[in-house]
Design a protein around this motif. Structure first.
Motif, PDB file in Angstrom:
ATOM      1  N   UNK A 112     -32.932  28.566  61.707  1.00 10.39           N
ATOM      2  CA  UNK A 112     -33.923  28.416  62.757  1.00 10.39           C
ATOM      3  C   UNK A 112     -35.317  28.839  62.310  1.00 10.39           C
ATOM      4  N   UNK A 113     -35.393  29.940  61.579  1.00  7.05           N
ATOM      5  CA  UNK A 113     -36.696  30.387  61.076  1.00  7.05           C
ATOM      6  C   UNK A 113     -37.271  29.387  60.075  1.00  7.05           C
ATOM      7  N   UNK A 114     -36.418  28.796  59.250  1.00 10.33           N
ATOM      8  CA  UNK A 114     -36.888  27.808  58.276  1.00 10.33           C
ATOM      9  C   UNK A 114     -37.406  26.554  58.971  1.00 10.33           C
ATOM     10  N   UNK A 115     -36.731  26.129  60.039  1.00 10.03           N
ATOM     11  CA  UNK A 115     -37.188  24.955  60.785  1.00 10.03           C
ATOM     12  C   UNK A 115     -38.539  25.226  61.440  1.00 10.03           C
ATOM     13  N   UNK A 116     -38.699  26.419  62.043  1.00 11.79           N
ATOM     14  CA  UNK A 116     -39.984  26.746  62.674  1.00 11.79           C
ATOM     15  C   UNK A 116     -41.096  26.812  61.641  1.00 11.79           C
ATOM     16  N   UNK A 117     -40.811  27.362  60.476  1.00  5.05           N
ATOM     17  CA  UNK A 117     -41.823  27.412  59.415  1.00  5.05           C
ATOM     18  C   UNK A 117     -42.155  26.016  58.910  1.00  5.05           C
ATOM     19  N   UNK A 118     -41.134  25.172  58.768  1.00  6.80           N
ATOM     20  CA  UNK A 118     -41.371  23.813  58.270  1.00  6.80           C
ATOM     21  C   UNK A 118     -42.196  22.997  59.265  1.00  6.80           C
ATOM     22  N   UNK A 119     -41.983  23.223  60.558  1.00  5.32           N
ATOM     23  CA  UNK A 119     -42.772  22.501  61.547  1.00  5.32           C
ATOM     24  C   UNK A 119     -44.251  22.816  61.418  1.00  5.32           C
TER      25      UNK A 119
END
Length: 515
Positions: A112-119
């Motif tokens: 989840x943290x990686x997805x938020x950072x990628x966004x």
């Protein structure tokens, strides 16, 4: 740090050169357009800085999200490492599913943290593509109007358009330097904290090996050993602990943590000893001796030694005096069953247990087997002074008796200090020192201290004050309270630690390896 953090720092250092080249290119091209075609050049010169600085408001949020992702990833990795390290124990108590669910939850948090950072980074990339496109549209629209008005030729418009198109590549370097800075800043902070560490020496201490430190105590008075101490004695002026040369000294501490700190201090490892008098080996202050000399003279084995992966021969290939062979050290540490286990688990191509491989941290061995191999490694070095912190805490009483006999035989005539509360080891020591609240309170043979020192007896045997022969009257509430402060004994003399202080009693085999 030596892999991931350094790689991120290197990325930023490498990106700096490309960013510098891109910045110079943008400045020169904009200046050239202002000279070549001022009307279109002004539009480009104003638009390019706006494009370069448009993503700056988004960088703090992107950096925070990247830090959260890195932190959660580190926690998941730590949880996985701990789970693998304790896999045998987990299987024994049926806790695999519990730790698997914990790791699954940690893994999903990382995702989840990686997805938020990628966004956030995808938004920054989209802006870097959108704004240059808008600049091209603005240049073409404004240029067509100038061509229609006869103020600019078609060739000049095509030249300016081509130049702006070439500027799109240098503009991408601004996005790269922003990402590199965002990821490398936390890594650089961690590396800077490690590189800022310095060895702390006692203030005012000078001298060389073999000389007495001139400023040992807090008052500046020279520190010396006890009167008449022969060369080779290991002496700590802070606690008053004296380990005579050539003898086996056992040290009993009610507090296991205090015992570990004192053991580290005897070897010159204690980080909190700045400003205190140095430990002496004979007349030599360990803090004044060169580091390699001090480490060779006094060897400290802590209660949780580490075994590196490799063969048993490589494990025992350590700096040594040559007086003790590997076979003698293994025999003294009672490692016969360990050799048999290594021989059975080794492939047929391996010639003997000495060439059998030991897994990382010795995870394929039991706790008692790892402890005995570490003891053999310490014994084979044959240092001038050997300090052992609970060397038999993970073995059963039968094996412990054999090890006590082996240490006494192999270290005969050598200075040896053993921190323990095991009666089997204490009974074989030449002298026993009882340390309470950081100071030596009693010295003598084990059996004598059992009869004359109630506090010593309560630590070693875990007995209550309600004993025959008036033991309760001799100890009283005062001794119980003193023991409770350090040794886990309550005011009524009972053990208040539920057996978790690591002190072994007569016949106790808590958390020990079965024979």
């Amino acid at each position: 740090m030596s892999t991931g953090d350094v790689e991120k720092i290197g990325w930023f250092v490498e990106a700096q050169s490309r960013f510098a080249a891109a910045a110079v290119t943008l400045v020169l091209v904009c200046a050239g357009l202002l000279v070549y075609q001022p009307e279109l050049g002004v539009l480009v010169a104003v638009g390019v800085p706006v494009l370069a600085l448009a993503v700056l408001p988004l960088l703090p949020s992107a950096t925070r999200r990247a830090d959260v992702q890195r932190e959660k990833g580190g926690r998941a990795t730590e949880l996985a490492s701990d789970t693998v390290a304790g896999l045998r124990v987990l299987r024994g108590i049926g806790g695999e599913e519990l730790f698997l669910s914990r790791y699954r939850q940690a893994s999903q948090e990382v995702r989840g943290a990686a997805v938020r950072s990628a966004r956030m980074w995808s938004l920054i990339s989209a802006i870097q593509v959108l704004l240059p496109g808008l600049l091209l549209i603005a240049v073409v629209w404004y240029g067509v109007r100038l061509v229609a008005g006869g103020r600019v030729t078609v060739g000049e418009l095509v030249t300016v358009y081509s130049t702006v198109t070439l500027l799109l590549y240098p503009l991408q370097r601004f996005e790269e330097i922003a990402m590199a800075y965002s990821f490398s800043r936390p890594s650089a902070r961690r590396a800077a904290r490690v590189l800022a560490l310095r060895r702390t020496d006692e203030p005012g201490r000078e001298g060389a090996a073999g000389t007495q430190a001139p400023a040992g105590g807090p008052t500046g008075a020279p520190v010396s050993g006890p009167a008449g101490a022969p060369d080779g004695d290991l002496y700590d002026p802070v606690s008053g602990l004296l380990a005579p040369a050539g003898r086996l000294t056992a040290v009993v501490c009610g507090d296991p943590d205090a015992a570990g700190r004192l053991a580290e201090r005897l070897g010159g490892h204690a980080p909190d000893s700045a400003g205190q008098p140095s430990v002496l080996l004979g007349v030599t202050a360990l803090d004044a001796a060169p580091l390699e000399v001090a480490r060779a003279a006094v060897l400290v084995q802590d209660k949780d030694p580490v075994l590196l992966s490799g063969t048993l021969r490589e494990l025992l290939d350590v700096p040594r005096s040559g007086a003790v062979s590997a076979a003698d050290a293994l025999r003294a540490a009672h490692c016969a069953d360990v050799l048999d286990a290594l021989a059975q688990s080794a492939p047929e191509t391996v010639d003997g247990p000495m060439d059998a491989r030991i897994t990382e941290r010795g995870r394929s061995l039991s706790g008692g087997q790892r402890q005995r191999l570490a003891l053999a490694r310490s014994l084979v070095t044959d240092p001038e002074a050997l300090v052992l912190d609970e060397p038999t805490s993970a073995v059963d009483s039968h094996t412990e008796a054999r090890i006590a006999e082996g240490i006494g035989r192999l270290r005969s005539g050598r200075t040896t200090v053993v921190f323990t509360s095991s009666p089997l080891l204490l009974d074989r020591a030449d002298r026993v020192v009882f340390v309470h609240e950081g100071e030596v309170t009693a010295v003598g043979p084990h059996r004598e201290l059992l009869h004359t020192e109630p506090l010593y007896r309560s630590v070693v045997t875990r007995q209550t004050d309600a004993e025959p022969a008036g033991a309760g009257a001799r100890v009283g509430a005062r001794a119980g309270a003193r023991a409770g402060a350090r040794a886990g004994v309550g005011a009524d003399g009972t053990d208040g630690t539920d057996g978790t202080d690591g002190i072994k009693g007569l016949g106790d085999v808590d958390e020990r390896e079965t024979a």
